[in-house]
Design an enzyme around this catalytic site. Structure first.
Site, short mmCIF file in Angstrom:
data_model
loop_
_atom_site.label_atom_id
_atom_site.label_comp_id
_atom_site.label_asym_id
_atom_site.label_seq_id
_atom_site.Cartn_x
_atom_site.Cartn_y
_atom_site.Cartn_z
CE1 TYR A 33 0.07 2.01 4.44
CE2 TYR A 33 0.79 -0.28 4.49
CZ TYR A 33 0.91 0.99 4.86
OH TYR A 33 1.42 1.32 6.10
CE LYS A 150 3.17 3.07 3.17
NZ LYS A 150 3.61 3.12 4.46
CD GLU A 182 10.11 1.41 10.28
OE1 GLU A 182 10.34 2.48 9.53
OE2 GLU A 182 9.95 0.12 10.13
CG LEU A 206 8.44 2.46 4.75
CD1 LEU A 206 8.34 1.12 3.92
CD2 LEU A 206 7.23 3.25 5.12
#
Length: 286
Positions: A33, A150, A182, A206
Site C-alpha cells: 500500500y 510497504k 522506527e 521503511l
C-alpha cells in the site's frame, strides 16, 4: 454524501465497494500500500510514492495493475470526485483473487487487485499536535524482517499504537537489539546541535518518502545528517527528536519513556524542517 472509491477499475460509492473473500490481500496480507497526502487539492510527493510502490511490487513479484500515468489519473479523479482539499489518498495493490485459498502464489498469475479511497483531513498542515509535540514510549520490535516493503502486515504496528494509547502518549518507537528502528508508522530521528541522526536504510526500516525529502532539505539548510543507529538512552539525551511520515510530515517529539527532551516543547530544527517541507512540497505538488 458517501465517498466515491476505486475498486478494480470502477468508481463506486463506498457502500457498494466489494472485494472477494478469496483475494489474497484479504486472506494473507499479500498486498502492498501507499498513502499520499493532499494539500490544497494537490498530491504531495506522488512521484516518490509511485516509485516506492513499484519497488514493493517488484520485491514481492507482483505485476503493476495499471500504468504510472493511469495511477496518477485515478488519484486525481478521486480527489476531484470527493472534493478533497486537505487529506489523504490510500492505495492498495493485492496479488488478486485466484479463486481459492492456497499458500503458494497462483500459477498462472491472476490480475492484481487495486483499491483506492480518500480521507478528508481539513487543516492537515496545521495540526495542533505539531505545536505541542508528541510523547512516545519504546516497545520491542516484533515485526517481520522485510520492513522495507510497504506491506499491509500492520497488526504489530497497530498493537504498538494501542500500547501507546494505553500509556497516554502519542506513539511508540520500536527497538531491536538495543537500537531504535522506527516508529509504528513513521521514521525516527534525534537532533544533537545541528546534527540530525537517523537509522540508515536497510531491510530493517521503511524507506520513507518524506524521510528522503526531509533529509535532502536538511542538507540544503546546512544541517549535518548522520545515518546510523541510536539507542533510547541516547535519544533521551538529545536536544530534540522528531518523526516523519506522509500524513504527519515532520512531527516534533518532546518526551521519550517519560523523559522530557530539551524544554519540553518542539525544538527549533524540527519546527523549521516542518515549515520547509510543507512549503517546498506545496510548490511541486501535482
Amino acid at each position: 454524501m458517501s465517498r466515491i472509491v476505486y475498486v478494480n477499475g470502477d468508481y463506486v460509492p463506498e457502500e457498494e465497494a466489494k472485494v472477494s473473500i478469496f483475494d489474497r490481500g484479504f486472506l494473507m496480507a499479500d498486498a502492498v500500500y501507499e498513502v499520499t497526502s493532499v494539500l490544497d487539492g494537490k498530491l504531495i510527493d506522488f512521484a516518490g510514492h509511485r516509485a516506492r510502490l513499484g519497488r514493493s511490487l517488484t520485491e514481492l513479484q507482483m505485476d503493476a495493475p495499471v500504468t504510472d500515468d493511469e495511477l496518477l489519473e485515478i488519484h486525481r479523479e478521486l480527489v476531484k470526485r470527493n472534493g478533497i482539499t486537505d487529506g489523504l489518498v490510500y492505495l492498495q495493490v493485492t496479488r488478486g483473487n485466484p479463486g481459492d485459498r492456497d499458500f503458494a502464489f497462483p500459477n498462472p498469475a491472476v490480475k492484481p487487485g487495486l483499491f483506492l479511497f480518500t480521507q478528508s483531513k481539513p487543516g492537515l498542515a496545521d495540526a495542533p499536535a505539531a505545536k505541542a509535540g508528541w510523547k512516545i514510549i519504546s516497545i520491542p520490535d516484533e515485526r517481520w524482517g522485510r520492513r522495507d516493503i510497504k506491506t499491509t502486515q500492520l497488526l504489530y504496528p497497530s498493537l504498538g499504537k494501542m500500547m501507546a494509547k494505553k500509556a497516554g502518549v502519542d506513539d511508540a518507537w520500536l527497538v531491536e537489539d538495543g537500537f531504535v528502528t522506527e516508529g509504528t508508522s513513521n521514521n525516527a530521528y534525534i537532533v544533537k546541535g545541528r546534527r540530525i541522526i537517523t537509522r540508515a536504510l536497510s531491510h530493517d526500516i521503511l524507506h520513507g518518502i518524506t524521510r528522503a525529502a526531509v533529509l535532502r532539505m536538511a542538507k540544503e539548510a546546512q544541517l549535518e545528517v548522520e545515518e546510523r543507529s541510536f539507542t533510547i538512552e541516547e535519544a533521551k539525551d538529545a536536544d530534540e527528536a522528531f518523526v516523519t511520515s506522509a500524513s504527519a510530515f515532520v512531527m516534533p517529539v518532546v518526551e521519550i519513556d517519560g523523559a522530557t527532551l530539551g524544554s519540553g516543547k518542539p525544538g527549533p530544527i524540527a519546527a523549521r524542517l516542518r515549515e520547509i517541507y510543507i512549503e517546498e512540497s506545496r510548490k511541486v505538488a501535482v
